[in-house]
Design a protein around this motif. Structure first.
Motif, PDB file in Angstrom:
ATOM      1  N   ALA A  55      84.266 -32.463  -5.007  1.00  0.00           N
ATOM      2  CA  ALA A  55      83.596 -30.969  -4.785  1.00  0.00           C
ATOM      3  C   ALA A  55      84.635 -30.259  -5.431  1.00  0.00           C
ATOM      4  O   ALA A  55      84.487 -29.195  -5.917  1.00  0.00           O
ATOM      5  CB  ALA A  55      83.872 -30.217  -3.588  1.00  0.00           C
ATOM      6  N   ALA A  56      86.319 -30.728  -5.903  1.00  0.00           N
ATOM      7  CA  ALA A  56      87.015 -30.332  -6.177  1.00  0.00           C
ATOM      8  C   ALA A  56      86.999 -29.985  -7.622  1.00  0.00           C
ATOM      9  O   ALA A  56      87.434 -29.352  -8.500  1.00  0.00           O
ATOM     10  CB  ALA A  56      88.364 -30.709  -5.729  1.00  0.00           C
ATOM     11  N   VAL A  69      95.940 -28.806  -1.899  1.00  0.00           N
ATOM     12  CA  VAL A  69      95.902 -27.651  -2.515  1.00  0.00           C
ATOM     13  C   VAL A  69      94.922 -27.094  -2.044  1.00  0.00           C
ATOM     14  O   VAL A  69      92.820 -27.547  -1.914  1.00  0.00           O
ATOM     15  CB  VAL A  69      95.087 -28.775  -4.151  1.00  0.00           C
ATOM     16  N   LYS A  70      94.747 -25.757  -2.024  1.00  0.00           N
ATOM     17  CA  LYS A  70      93.862 -24.811  -1.184  1.00  0.00           C
ATOM     18  C   LYS A  70      92.088 -24.155  -2.916  1.00  0.00           C
ATOM     19  O   LYS A  70      93.791 -23.946  -4.253  1.00  0.00           O
ATOM     20  CB  LYS A  70      94.268 -23.433  -0.808  1.00  0.00           C
ATOM     21  N   ALA A  71      91.421 -23.298  -2.261  1.00  0.00           N
ATOM     22  CA  ALA A  71      91.034 -22.489  -2.509  1.00  0.00           C
ATOM     23  C   ALA A  71      91.832 -21.650  -3.269  1.00  0.00           C
ATOM     24  O   ALA A  71      92.937 -20.774  -2.858  1.00  0.00           O
ATOM     25  CB  ALA A  71      89.909 -22.144  -1.912  1.00  0.00           C
ATOM     26  N   GLY A 122      86.504 -26.132  -4.810  1.00  0.00           N
ATOM     27  CA  GLY A 122      87.024 -24.638  -5.182  1.00  0.00           C
ATOM     28  C   GLY A 122      88.253 -24.575  -5.771  1.00  0.00           C
ATOM     29  O   GLY A 122      88.561 -23.921  -6.585  1.00  0.00           O
ATOM     30  N   SER A 123      89.260 -25.595  -5.203  1.00  0.00           N
ATOM     31  CA  SER A 123      90.766 -25.321  -5.408  1.00  0.00           C
ATOM     32  C   SER A 123      90.885 -25.958  -6.810  1.00  0.00           C
ATOM     33  O   SER A 123      92.201 -25.373  -7.337  1.00  0.00           O
ATOM     34  CB  SER A 123      91.735 -26.473  -5.062  1.00  0.00           C
ATOM     35  N   PRO A 180     101.937 -21.824  -3.218  1.00  0.00           N
ATOM     36  CA  PRO A 180     101.729 -20.340  -2.337  1.00  0.00           C
ATOM     37  C   PRO A 180     100.790 -19.376  -3.128  1.00  0.00           C
ATOM     38  O   PRO A 180     100.864 -19.260  -4.512  1.00  0.00           O
ATOM     39  CB  PRO A 180     102.992 -19.783  -2.353  1.00  0.00           C
ATOM     40  N   LYS A 181      99.948 -19.178  -2.330  1.00  0.00           N
ATOM     41  CA  LYS A 181      98.531 -18.347  -3.006  1.00  0.00           C
ATOM     42  C   LYS A 181      98.677 -17.081  -3.894  1.00  0.00           C
ATOM     43  O   LYS A 181      99.837 -16.518  -3.304  1.00  0.00           O
ATOM     44  CB  LYS A 181      97.566 -18.194  -2.630  1.00  0.00           C
TER      45      LYS A 181
END
Length: 360
Positions: free
Chosen positions: A214-215, A163-165, A190-191, A140-141
């Motif tokens: 990018a990650a 895997v989220k930013a 950005g993650s 969770p963020k």
């Protein structure tokens, strides 16, 4: 009479403060002053009452399906909490609230699928967090936001899909991150921006089909990078450039990898160990980092033994390491070991770059 009065007073005090005097039933305590409380496989279904001065609490192999809010609020002195194999399914918001001195938290080998975003509120001293071998679908963020001192996050063998930013917001001191053996198909750009100081990053055994350039492009000092067993076919240009001058170990085995782009290894200057076993590679790029390599594993690839691989053979000839690698072609060399074949006999040595001042 005085003796009787004193005895009665002490009895009342003892009855009023049993927590401070006795080790919990079915547990054993040591370390002096009840500092270490061991309740391993003690048949517990409720959290025991412990002395406030307890530093270590081992609750492994008991039954605690739900960790409710404020479950540990009376245990303010805890530094180390062990809850492996406790059949935990849910960790609620604020479950560990009050544990402001906690450094070690072990939640491995449970059934955790639900975890509140505020589960780790107030754990500002937590340094080592082990949550491997659970059933967690997402991180969770905000979950890690309170963990200002987190150094190791062990999250392998779960069911995380992406895997989220913002996933690692707050955990700026994280150095060792283990995400092996999840179901990750996507690492969003950005993650990993908040954890640019990772030294160990393992994301092997997932479902990434393209290299997450990018990650990872914000990572700066990765020394040990493991991406094995992801179905990635191509390693792109500049894949490791942002941390290439620190990377010492790279594992890309068992991926069905077909190709390294020509500039894949740009910036890689300290690599000592490379594992590319069990892929579909026939060639290696001209800038492969042979000059620093000490250990290379390359078996079970269909190597095409032409002059393009001559640099690999020269490295083998000058190295203590003589790894297995079999030529799949051209036809006359099929089945021969790269280290023994005559396929490179007529290949020209690369011309040495002339230094300034060498001209006559």
């Amino acid at each position: 009479m005085e003796h009787l009065r004193l005895f009665l007073i002490l009895s009342v005090l003892a009855a009023a403060c049993p927590v401070l005097k006795a080790c919990p039933s079915n547990c054993h305590c040591h370390g002096g002053d009840l500092q270490h409380v061991i309740c391993y496989n003690a048949g517990l279904t409720k959290l025991p009452k412990i002395a406030e001065q307890t530093r270590l609490l081992n609750l492994q192999k008991n039954l605690f399906p739900v960790l409710a809010p404020n479950s540990f609020k009376e245990m303010k002195g805890l530094v180390s909490l062990h809850m492996q194999h406790c059949q935990i399914r849910e960790v609620a918001n604020g479950a560990f609230r009050g544990l402001k001195k906690l450094v070690y938290l072990y939640l491995s080998n449970n059934d955790i699928s639900v975890i509140g975003a505020g589960a780790f509120d107030e754990l500002t001293e937590l340094t080592y967090l082990y949550m491997d071998h659970n059933k967690i679908l997402e991180i969770p963020k905000g979950l890690l936001s309170p963990l200002l001192n987190l150094f190791i996050f062990q999250m392998n063998n779960n069911k995380v899909r992406e895997v989220k930013a913002g996933t690692f917001t707050g955990a700026k001191d994280l150095r060792w991150l283990y995400l092996s053996n999840n179901d990750i198909t996507t690492m969003h750009p950005g993650s990993l921006d908040e954890v640019e100081n990772l030294a160990i990053f393992h994301i092997d055994g997932n479902q990434l089909s393209t290299y997450p350039l990018a990650a990872v492009s914000k990572l700066r000092v990765v020394e040990d990078f493991k991406m094995s067993k992801n179905p990635i076919k191509v390693i792109p240009d500049y894949a490791f450039q942002s941390f290439g001058r620190y990377m010492e170990s790279l594992a890309l085995d068992q991926m069905n990898l077909e190709k390294f782009s020509e500039k894949a290894f740009v910036g890689v200057t300290t690599l000592k160990k490379l594992n590319i076993e069990g892929n579909r590679l026939s060639q290696l790029p001209a800038n492969a980092p042979y000059s620093t390599l000490q250990n290379l594993t390359l078996a079970n690839n269909p190597w095409h033994c032409t002059c393009q691989l001559a640099a690999l053979r020269r490295w083998m000839d000058g190295s203590r390491s003589h790894p297995d690698g079999i030529c799949a072609g051209p036809g006359q060399y099929r089945g021969q070991q790269i280290r023994d074949t005559g396929a490179f006999r007529n290949c020209k040595q690369p011309a040495k770059k002339s230094r300034k001042g060498d001209r006559h």
